[in-house]
Structure formats: C-alpha cells, structure tokens
Design a protein around this motif. Structure first.
Motif, PDB file in Angstrom:
ATOM      1  N   ARG A 269       0.827  -1.200   0.000  1.00  0.00           N
ATOM      2  CA  ARG A 269       0.000   0.000   0.000  1.00  0.00           C
ATOM      3  C   ARG A 269       0.865   1.254   0.000  1.00  0.00           C
ATOM      4  O   ARG A 269       1.872   1.315   0.713  1.00  0.00           O
ATOM      5  CB  ARG A 269      -0.908   0.013   1.224  1.00  0.00           C
ATOM      6  CG  ARG A 269      -1.875  -1.120   1.220  1.00  0.00           C
ATOM      7  CD  ARG A 269      -2.904  -1.051   2.291  1.00  0.00           C
ATOM      8  NE  ARG A 269      -2.419  -0.636   3.593  1.00  0.00           N
ATOM      9  CZ  ARG A 269      -3.157  -0.690   4.683  1.00  0.00           C
ATOM     10  NH1 ARG A 269      -4.386  -1.147   4.629  1.00  0.00           N
ATOM     11  NH2 ARG A 269      -2.671  -0.283   5.836  1.00  0.00           N
TER      12      ARG A 269
ATOM     13  N   GLU B 155      -6.896   1.157   0.726  1.00  0.00           N
ATOM     14  CA  GLU B 155      -5.729   0.846  -0.097  1.00  0.00           C
ATOM     15  C   GLU B 155      -4.529   1.727   0.235  1.00  0.00           C
ATOM     16  O   GLU B 155      -3.435   1.496  -0.274  1.00  0.00           O
ATOM     17  CB  GLU B 155      -6.074   1.001  -1.585  1.00  0.00           C
ATOM     18  CG  GLU B 155      -7.182   0.090  -2.060  1.00  0.00           C
ATOM     19  CD  GLU B 155      -6.781  -1.382  -2.013  1.00  0.00           C
ATOM     20  OE1 GLU B 155      -5.650  -1.706  -2.414  1.00  0.00           O
ATOM     21  OE2 GLU B 155      -7.613  -2.188  -1.560  1.00  0.00           O
TER      22      GLU B 155
ATOM     23  N   LYS C 140      -0.834   5.412  -9.559  1.00  0.00           N
ATOM     24  CA  LYS C 140      -1.118   4.577 -10.728  1.00  0.00           C
ATOM     25  C   LYS C 140       0.162   4.287 -11.509  1.00  0.00           C
ATOM     26  O   LYS C 140       0.407   3.159 -11.942  1.00  0.00           O
ATOM     27  CB  LYS C 140      -2.151   5.268 -11.618  1.00  0.00           C
ATOM     28  CG  LYS C 140      -2.652   4.427 -12.753  1.00  0.00           C
ATOM     29  CD  LYS C 140      -3.769   5.139 -13.486  1.00  0.00           C
ATOM     30  CE  LYS C 140      -4.331   4.251 -14.561  1.00  0.00           C
ATOM     31  NZ  LYS C 140      -5.471   4.865 -15.245  1.00  0.00           N
TER      32      LYS C 140
ATOM     33  N   GLN D 255       3.242   4.276 -10.319  1.00  0.00           N
ATOM     34  CA  GLN D 255       4.083   3.377  -9.534  1.00  0.00           C
ATOM     35  C   GLN D 255       3.573   1.937  -9.612  1.00  0.00           C
ATOM     36  O   GLN D 255       4.375   1.002  -9.690  1.00  0.00           O
ATOM     37  CB  GLN D 255       4.147   3.842  -8.071  1.00  0.00           C
ATOM     38  CG  GLN D 255       4.880   5.145  -7.888  1.00  0.00           C
ATOM     39  CD  GLN D 255       6.271   5.125  -8.497  1.00  0.00           C
ATOM     40  OE1 GLN D 255       7.082   4.275  -8.188  1.00  0.00           O
ATOM     41  NE2 GLN D 255       6.530   6.053  -9.397  1.00  0.00           N
ATOM     42  N   GLU D 256       2.262   1.775  -9.592  1.00  0.00           N
ATOM     43  CA  GLU D 256       1.680   0.430  -9.715  1.00  0.00           C
ATOM     44  C   GLU D 256       2.018  -0.181 -11.073  1.00  0.00           C
ATOM     45  O   GLU D 256       2.305  -1.368 -11.174  1.00  0.00           O
ATOM     46  CB  GLU D 256       0.163   0.480  -9.510  1.00  0.00           C
ATOM     47  CG  GLU D 256      -0.230   0.732  -8.073  1.00  0.00           C
ATOM     48  CD  GLU D 256      -1.717   0.958  -7.884  1.00  0.00           C
ATOM     49  OE1 GLU D 256      -2.452   1.153  -8.884  1.00  0.00           O
ATOM     50  OE2 GLU D 256      -2.154   0.957  -6.718  1.00  0.00           O
TER      51      GLU D 256
ATOM     52  N   ASP E 209       5.559  -1.308 -10.895  1.00  0.00           N
ATOM     53  CA  ASP E 209       5.647  -2.514 -10.062  1.00  0.00           C
ATOM     54  C   ASP E 209       5.203  -3.742 -10.847  1.00  0.00           C
ATOM     55  O   ASP E 209       5.807  -4.804 -10.750  1.00  0.00           O
ATOM     56  CB  ASP E 209       4.806  -2.367  -8.797  1.00  0.00           C
ATOM     57  CG  ASP E 209       5.387  -1.360  -7.815  1.00  0.00           C
ATOM     58  OD1 ASP E 209       6.573  -0.963  -7.980  1.00  0.00           O
ATOM     59  OD2 ASP E 209       4.663  -0.965  -6.893  1.00  0.00           O
ATOM     60  N   ASN E 210       4.156  -3.593 -11.644  1.00  0.00           N
ATOM     61  CA  ASN E 210       3.665  -4.710 -12.457  1.00  0.00           C
ATOM     62  C   ASN E 210       4.661  -5.104 -13.526  1.00  0.00           C
ATOM     63  O   ASN E 210       4.795  -6.278 -13.840  1.00  0.00           O
ATOM     64  CB  ASN E 210       2.305  -4.374 -13.081  1.00  0.00           C
ATOM     65  CG  ASN E 210       1.190  -4.347 -12.046  1.00  0.00           C
ATOM     66  OD1 ASN E 210       1.307  -4.956 -10.984  1.00  0.00           O
ATOM     67  ND2 ASN E 210       0.147  -3.628 -12.348  1.00  0.00           N
TER      68      ASN E 210
END
Length: 84
Positions: A2, A28, A73, A75-76, A79-80
């Motif tokens: 998170r 979240e 968004k 950063q996500e 990360d993906n």
C-alpha cells in the motif's frame, strides 16, 4: 504494497485537511500526518504531500488529489512491469 501518503500538519491549512480525511477512508492507502515533513519551503507555497517518500505538489487540493492518484497509478504500473 500500500502507498504511504504523508501530510504535514502545517500544510493542512492549505486545504489539504479534507483531502487527507478523504484518503484516510481508502483502505488501499496508509495515510499519516506529521507535525513537520522538513519541507518548509514547499509547505508554505502550495498544497503538497509525500507519497512513498516523493514530494507531490499542486496549486489546489483538487489538483493534488489528481496528482497523487496519477503518481500511485504510475508506480503500480512500474511494479507490475518489474514482476512480469
């Protein structure tokens, strides 16, 4: 993991108090308020927060909310990519 969103108590007068309260409602996010984030120059200029250690600033609390969401968004997405 998170995102950690940190607010400076001195900056809450810039209109970020309502934004902080709104973000606290999102399970979240981890939202933290500190007495000082050691960014005094930024603090007195405009609304800002730190997201995972990065300063996010904008001219209005509404723009700050959008900038925080965009940063999270982004950063996500990174990360993906790293997981794949």
């Amino acid at each position: 993991m998170r995102p950690i969103i940190e607010f400076c108590a001195s900056n809450l007068g810039s209109g970020t108090e309502q934004l902080k309260q709104k973000l606290e409602q999102n399970p979240e996010y981890d939202v933290v308020e500190y007495g000082c984030l050691n960014n005094c120059g930024e603090c007195y200029l405009r609304p800002f927060a730190m997201v995972d250690g990065e300063i996010i600033a904008a001219e209005t609390p509404e723009e700050l909310e959008a900038a925080i969401a965009a940063y999270i968004k982004e950063q996500e997405a990174w990360d993906n990519l790293e997981i794949d």
